[in-house]
Design a protein around this motif. Structure first.
Motif, PDB file in Angstrom:
ATOM      1  N   GLY A 117       9.407  15.851  -6.268  1.00  0.00           N
ATOM      2  CA  GLY A 117       9.957  16.124  -4.940  1.00  0.00           C
ATOM      3  C   GLY A 117       9.024  15.753  -3.805  1.00  0.00           C
ATOM      4  O   GLY A 117       9.216  16.191  -2.664  1.00  0.00           O
ATOM      5  N   TRP A 118       8.017  14.932  -4.090  1.00  0.00           N
ATOM      6  CA  TRP A 118       7.093  14.509  -3.031  1.00  0.00           C
ATOM      7  C   TRP A 118       7.782  13.516  -2.108  1.00  0.00           C
ATOM      8  O   TRP A 118       8.537  12.649  -2.543  1.00  0.00           O
ATOM      9  N   ARG A 119       7.481  13.642  -0.833  1.00  0.00           N
ATOM     10  CA  ARG A 119       8.055  12.719   0.154  1.00  0.00           C
ATOM     11  C   ARG A 119       6.972  12.004   0.970  1.00  0.00           C
ATOM     12  O   ARG A 119       7.212  10.924   1.503  1.00  0.00           O
ATOM     13  N   LYS A 120       5.792  12.623   1.080  1.00  0.00           N
ATOM     14  CA  LYS A 120       4.689  12.026   1.837  1.00  0.00           C
ATOM     15  C   LYS A 120       3.430  12.054   0.972  1.00  0.00           C
ATOM     16  O   LYS A 120       3.027  13.121   0.496  1.00  0.00           O
ATOM     17  N   VAL A 121       2.825  10.902   0.757  1.00  0.00           N
ATOM     18  CA  VAL A 121       1.621  10.851  -0.074  1.00  0.00           C
ATOM     19  C   VAL A 121       0.520  10.061   0.631  1.00  0.00           C
ATOM     20  O   VAL A 121       0.794   9.196   1.476  1.00  0.00           O
ATOM     21  N   VAL A 122      -0.712  10.379   0.270  1.00  0.00           N
ATOM     22  CA  VAL A 122      -1.875   9.596   0.672  1.00  0.00           C
ATOM     23  C   VAL A 122      -2.225   8.683  -0.496  1.00  0.00           C
ATOM     24  O   VAL A 122      -2.280   9.133  -1.650  1.00  0.00           O
ATOM     25  N   ALA A 123      -2.459   7.412  -0.223  1.00  0.00           N
ATOM     26  CA  ALA A 123      -2.799   6.447  -1.261  1.00  0.00           C
ATOM     27  C   ALA A 123      -4.267   6.044  -1.129  1.00  0.00           C
ATOM     28  O   ALA A 123      -4.698   5.596  -0.067  1.00  0.00           O
ATOM     29  N   ILE A 124      -5.030   6.220  -2.205  1.00  0.00           N
ATOM     30  CA  ILE A 124      -6.427   5.816  -2.253  1.00  0.00           C
ATOM     31  C   ILE A 124      -6.573   4.785  -3.368  1.00  0.00           C
ATOM     32  O   ILE A 124      -6.143   5.028  -4.499  1.00  0.00           O
ATOM     33  N   GLY A 125      -7.169   3.644  -3.062  1.00  0.00           N
ATOM     34  CA  GLY A 125      -7.316   2.614  -4.082  1.00  0.00           C
ATOM     35  C   GLY A 125      -8.589   1.814  -3.895  1.00  0.00           C
ATOM     36  O   GLY A 125      -8.998   1.513  -2.768  1.00  0.00           O
ATOM     37  N   SER A 126      -9.226   1.476  -4.996  1.00  0.00           N
ATOM     38  CA  SER A 126     -10.413   0.621  -4.919  1.00  0.00           C
ATOM     39  C   SER A 126     -10.049  -0.703  -4.261  1.00  0.00           C
ATOM     40  O   SER A 126      -9.002  -1.291  -4.550  1.00  0.00           O
ATOM     41  N   ASP A 127     -10.924  -1.160  -3.394  1.00  0.00           N
ATOM     42  CA  ASP A 127     -10.623  -2.276  -2.501  1.00  0.00           C
ATOM     43  C   ASP A 127     -10.836  -3.622  -3.193  1.00  0.00           C
ATOM     44  O   ASP A 127     -11.824  -4.309  -2.969  1.00  0.00           O
ATOM     45  N   TYR A 128      -9.884  -3.972  -4.037  1.00  0.00           N
ATOM     46  CA  TYR A 128      -9.855  -5.292  -4.669  1.00  0.00           C
ATOM     47  C   TYR A 128      -8.426  -5.541  -5.110  1.00  0.00           C
ATOM     48  O   TYR A 128      -7.556  -4.674  -4.938  1.00  0.00           O
ATOM     49  N   VAL A 129      -8.143  -6.716  -5.656  1.00  0.00           N
ATOM     50  CA  VAL A 129      -6.756  -7.085  -5.921  1.00  0.00           C
ATOM     51  C   VAL A 129      -6.075  -6.116  -6.892  1.00  0.00           C
ATOM     52  O   VAL A 129      -4.878  -5.842  -6.772  1.00  0.00           O
ATOM     53  N   GLY A 130      -6.832  -5.557  -7.859  1.00  0.00           N
ATOM     54  CA  GLY A 130      -6.242  -4.598  -8.783  1.00  0.00           C
ATOM     55  C   GLY A 130      -5.765  -3.349  -8.071  1.00  0.00           C
ATOM     56  O   GLY A 130      -4.686  -2.816  -8.358  1.00  0.00           O
ATOM     57  N   GLY A 131      -6.567  -2.847  -7.139  1.00  0.00           N
ATOM     58  CA  GLY A 131      -6.165  -1.673  -6.374  1.00  0.00           C
ATOM     59  C   GLY A 131      -4.936  -1.939  -5.534  1.00  0.00           C
ATOM     60  O   GLY A 131      -4.046  -1.089  -5.411  1.00  0.00           O
ATOM     61  N   LEU A 132      -4.855  -3.129  -4.946  1.00  0.00           N
ATOM     62  CA  LEU A 132      -3.689  -3.493  -4.145  1.00  0.00           C
ATOM     63  C   LEU A 132      -2.432  -3.557  -4.996  1.00  0.00           C
ATOM     64  O   LEU A 132      -1.362  -3.099  -4.586  1.00  0.00           O
ATOM     65  N   GLU A 133      -2.555  -4.104  -6.207  1.00  0.00           N
ATOM     66  CA  GLU A 133      -1.384  -4.218  -7.077  1.00  0.00           C
ATOM     67  C   GLU A 133      -0.930  -2.860  -7.591  1.00  0.00           C
ATOM     68  O   GLU A 133       0.263  -2.537  -7.569  1.00  0.00           O
ATOM     69  N   VAL A 134      -1.872  -2.045  -8.054  1.00  0.00           N
ATOM     70  CA  VAL A 134      -1.505  -0.746  -8.624  1.00  0.00           C
ATOM     71  C   VAL A 134      -0.925   0.167  -7.551  1.00  0.00           C
ATOM     72  O   VAL A 134       0.152   0.756  -7.723  1.00  0.00           O
ATOM     73  N   ASN A 135      -1.633   0.326  -6.417  1.00  0.00           N
ATOM     74  CA  ASN A 135      -1.118   1.189  -5.358  1.00  0.00           C
ATOM     75  C   ASN A 135       0.104   0.585  -4.679  1.00  0.00           C
ATOM     76  O   ASN A 135       1.022   1.297  -4.273  1.00  0.00           O
TER      77      ASN A 135
END
Length: 275
Positions: free
Chosen positions: A23-41
């Motif tokens: 039931g989440w509607r608002k989330v904070v996204a944290i990801g390691s700053d490289y192409v893998g983080g961009l794809e996963v998040n």
């Protein structure tokens, strides 16, 4: 022939569960700053936005971050949850510091790098209730996984993790394809044709390949729980037959922006969905 994993599966499954079950509607996204983080998040954001959710904040710590304080202290406490992807040793450091800063916001660990079984004992009960998504957990209750688990623990004296199951599946695929060509590995075309048609049960669940020779397999939402003296990742939801494209066709998927375009735009659902 990729029998292991794709970068998109865990994020897509997590987003579906986060919106429809948690039931989440608002989330904070944290990801390691490289192409893998961009794809996963990005894969999470794309599905979450399509369902009606929203990423309200995105934070990008560099790979190899030792001190996550500048990022953890920025987290918007009004969010329903934090979703993150911090691989390898970064995941362990992030998990420790998430606890040290006393955050009580629910945590969803995409690709299970924070909640890796080897890390849980170091966190203790502070990690109870953390969620993760990935294509394997040692607690999958099937005869195939139980056989694998018993053999692995007898040989290695520890619980197997996702890469262990991936390696087993890749080796089994080779063996099964060899059977089809009667061991004639020099029959390259016949061997590859056999592998393309394979579908079999495995420790991960039923696996096969899509038309692009990438794995189609279950994705599991897991929850950290205590069983006896051990902290474990209990599967609480299974998504079968999950491909790299998630809920979209390949043609629909390729119409969306490239992952490299996602950084700094995940809070804008229109841009995430290519509108």
């Amino acid at each position: 022939f990729r029998w292991s994993q794709s970068g998109t599966g865990p994020g897509q499954a997590a987003a579906d569960w986060a919106y429809k079950v948690a039931g989440w509607r608002k989330v904070v996204a944290i990801g390691s700053d490289y192409v893998g983080g961009l794809e996963v998040n990005g894969s999470f954001a794309r599905v979450f936005c399509s369902l009606g959710g929203r990423v309200v904040q995105e934070l990008w710590p560099p790979l190899g971050t030792a001190d996550f304080a500048p990022f953890i202290t920025q987290i918007d406490r009004s969010a329903d949850a934090v979703i993150e992807f911090t691989p390898a040793a970064d995941g362990l450091r992030f998990g420790r510091q998430y606890i040290e800063y006393g955050l009580k916001i629910p945590l969803m660990d995409l690709y299970a790098q924070v909640t890796d079984e080897g890390n849980l004992a170091q966190y203790g009960d502070a990690s109870l209730g953390w969620y993760s998504t990935i294509h394997y957990t040692a607690l999958i209750d099937t005869p195939e996984n139980k056989r694998f688990l018993a053999a692995w623990e007898k040989k290695h004296h520890r619980v197997p993790f996702d890469n262990a199951a991936d390696g087993y599946v890749g080796a089994k695929a080779i063996v099964e394809a060899l059977k089809v060509v009667s061991g004639k590995v020099e029959d390259k075309e016949g061997f590859m044709a056999a592998m393309r048609k394979l579908e079999f049960d495995s420790p991960k669940g039923v696996v096969r390949l899509d038309h692009f020779q990438n794995g189609v397999q279950p994705q599991y939402v897991r929850k950290v729980e205590r069983v006896g003296n051990a902290l474990v990742n209990t599967p609480i939801k299974m998504y079968p037959n999950f491909s790299q494209f998630g809920p979209w066709t390949p043609e629909e998927f390729m119409k969306y922006p490239a992952w490299s375009d996602f950084k700094g735009k995940m809070t804008d659902c229109a841009k995430v969905l290519g509108k």
